[in-house]
Motif scaffolding. Structure first.
Motif, short mmCIF file in Angstrom:
data_model
loop_
_atom_site.label_atom_id
_atom_site.label_comp_id
_atom_site.label_asym_id
_atom_site.label_seq_id
_atom_site.Cartn_x
_atom_site.Cartn_y
_atom_site.Cartn_z
N ASP A 64 4.72 1.17 -6.37
CA ASP A 64 4.70 -0.41 -5.74
C ASP A 64 3.06 -0.71 -5.83
OD1 ASP A 64 7.34 -0.21 -5.11
OD2 ASP A 64 6.97 0.71 -3.04
N TYR A 65 3.16 -2.07 -5.74
CA TYR A 65 1.77 -2.54 -6.09
C TYR A 65 0.80 -2.10 -4.93
CZ TYR A 65 -1.97 -5.78 -6.46
OH TYR A 65 -3.53 -6.33 -6.33
N ALA A 66 1.32 -2.15 -3.66
CA ALA A 66 0.53 -1.76 -2.33
C ALA A 66 1.38 -0.78 -1.83
CB ALA A 66 0.06 -3.07 -1.57
N VAL A 67 0.74 0.28 -1.57
CA VAL A 67 1.49 1.34 -0.53
C VAL A 67 0.86 1.41 0.67
CG1 VAL A 67 1.96 3.71 -0.44
CG2 VAL A 67 2.26 2.68 -2.68
N VAL A 77 4.45 11.11 -1.45
CA VAL A 77 4.15 10.27 -2.53
C VAL A 77 5.32 9.80 -3.42
CG1 VAL A 77 3.42 12.15 -4.44
CG2 VAL A 77 2.22 9.74 -4.40
N PHE A 78 6.25 10.68 -3.47
CA PHE A 78 7.55 10.38 -4.30
C PHE A 78 8.44 9.71 -3.49
CE2 PHE A 78 5.65 14.43 -6.30
CZ PHE A 78 5.36 13.82 -7.58
N ASP A 79 8.13 9.20 -2.55
CA ASP A 79 9.06 8.16 -1.72
C ASP A 79 8.29 6.42 -2.28
OD1 ASP A 79 10.32 9.88 0.07
OD2 ASP A 79 8.83 9.55 1.25
N TYR A 80 7.19 6.57 -3.11
CA TYR A 80 6.86 5.27 -3.49
C TYR A 80 6.44 5.12 -5.14
CZ TYR A 80 5.52 4.92 1.56
OH TYR A 80 5.62 5.04 2.76
N VAL A 81 6.73 6.39 -5.72
CA VAL A 81 6.38 6.58 -7.29
C VAL A 81 7.57 7.02 -7.64
CG1 VAL A 81 5.30 7.80 -8.58
CG2 VAL A 81 3.95 7.07 -6.57
N ASN A 128 -3.41 4.35 -4.90
CA ASN A 128 -4.01 3.90 -3.55
C ASN A 128 -3.17 3.67 -2.46
OD1 ASN A 128 -6.59 3.56 -4.84
ND2 ASN A 128 -5.87 1.52 -5.61
N ILE A 129 -3.33 4.13 -1.45
CA ILE A 129 -2.46 4.36 -0.25
C ILE A 129 -3.50 3.89 1.00
CG2 ILE A 129 -1.14 5.54 1.66
CD1 ILE A 129 -1.32 7.02 -1.75
N LEU A 130 -2.88 2.78 1.50
CA LEU A 130 -3.60 2.10 2.80
C LEU A 130 -2.95 2.66 3.88
CD1 LEU A 130 -5.97 0.54 3.93
CD2 LEU A 130 -4.43 -1.42 3.84
N VAL A 131 -3.61 3.51 4.69
CA VAL A 131 -3.22 4.15 6.24
C VAL A 131 -3.48 3.01 7.04
CG1 VAL A 131 -3.09 6.12 7.64
CG2 VAL A 131 -3.18 6.32 5.24
#
Length: 132
Positions: A64-67, A77-81, A128-131
């Motif tokens: 996804d563009y932004a996580v 990470v594999f929930d988003y990739v 990139n992941i924003l918490v």
């Protein structure tokens, strides 16, 4: 004409030699680029077939563009990739992740996902992941 050669003979000779050398160099570069060695396959491709072959068998990592991840949540990470092979098959099991995400800390963090398929072609992507 003889006066010009007598006065500027060395300069004319130098210019001709330079022109011949530059022609040789340009011809060598042109020929070298038309035959690209592909060492992992063991033979040469002609013209652009090497680039086409690499792109044809290269795995694809999409994200996804932004996580965005909630602070304190469990993160994988594999929930988003997704990691797919050239034929569309899921090869997430071959992927490796470099780095970790600490969801107890807010802010921008990143990991790198890399994969090498069975043909030996690889791909890598920084995620990139924003918490928050």
């Amino acid at each position: 004409m003889n006066n010009i050669l007598e006065e500027h003979g060395d300069a004319v000779k130098c210019a001709l030699v330079s022109l011949i050398v530059m022609t040789f160099i340009l011809a060598s570069v042109k020929c070298m680029n038309s035959w690209l060695p592909i060492f992992d396959v063991g033979y040469y491709y002609h013209n652009d077939e090497a680039a086409i072959g690499y792109e044809k068998y290269k795995p694809v990592i999409t994200v996804d563009y932004a996580v965005y991840v909630d602070k304190g949540s469990i993160f994988s990470v594999f929930d988003y990739v997704t990691v797919k092979d050239f034929d569309g098959a899921d090869i997430s099991h071959l992927a490796s992740v470099e780095g970790t995400i600490d969801t107890s800390k807010e802010g921008l963090q990143y990991v790198r996902v890399s994969v090498k398929n069975e043909k030996g072609y690889s791909a890598s992507k920084k995620i990139n992941i924003l918490v928050e």
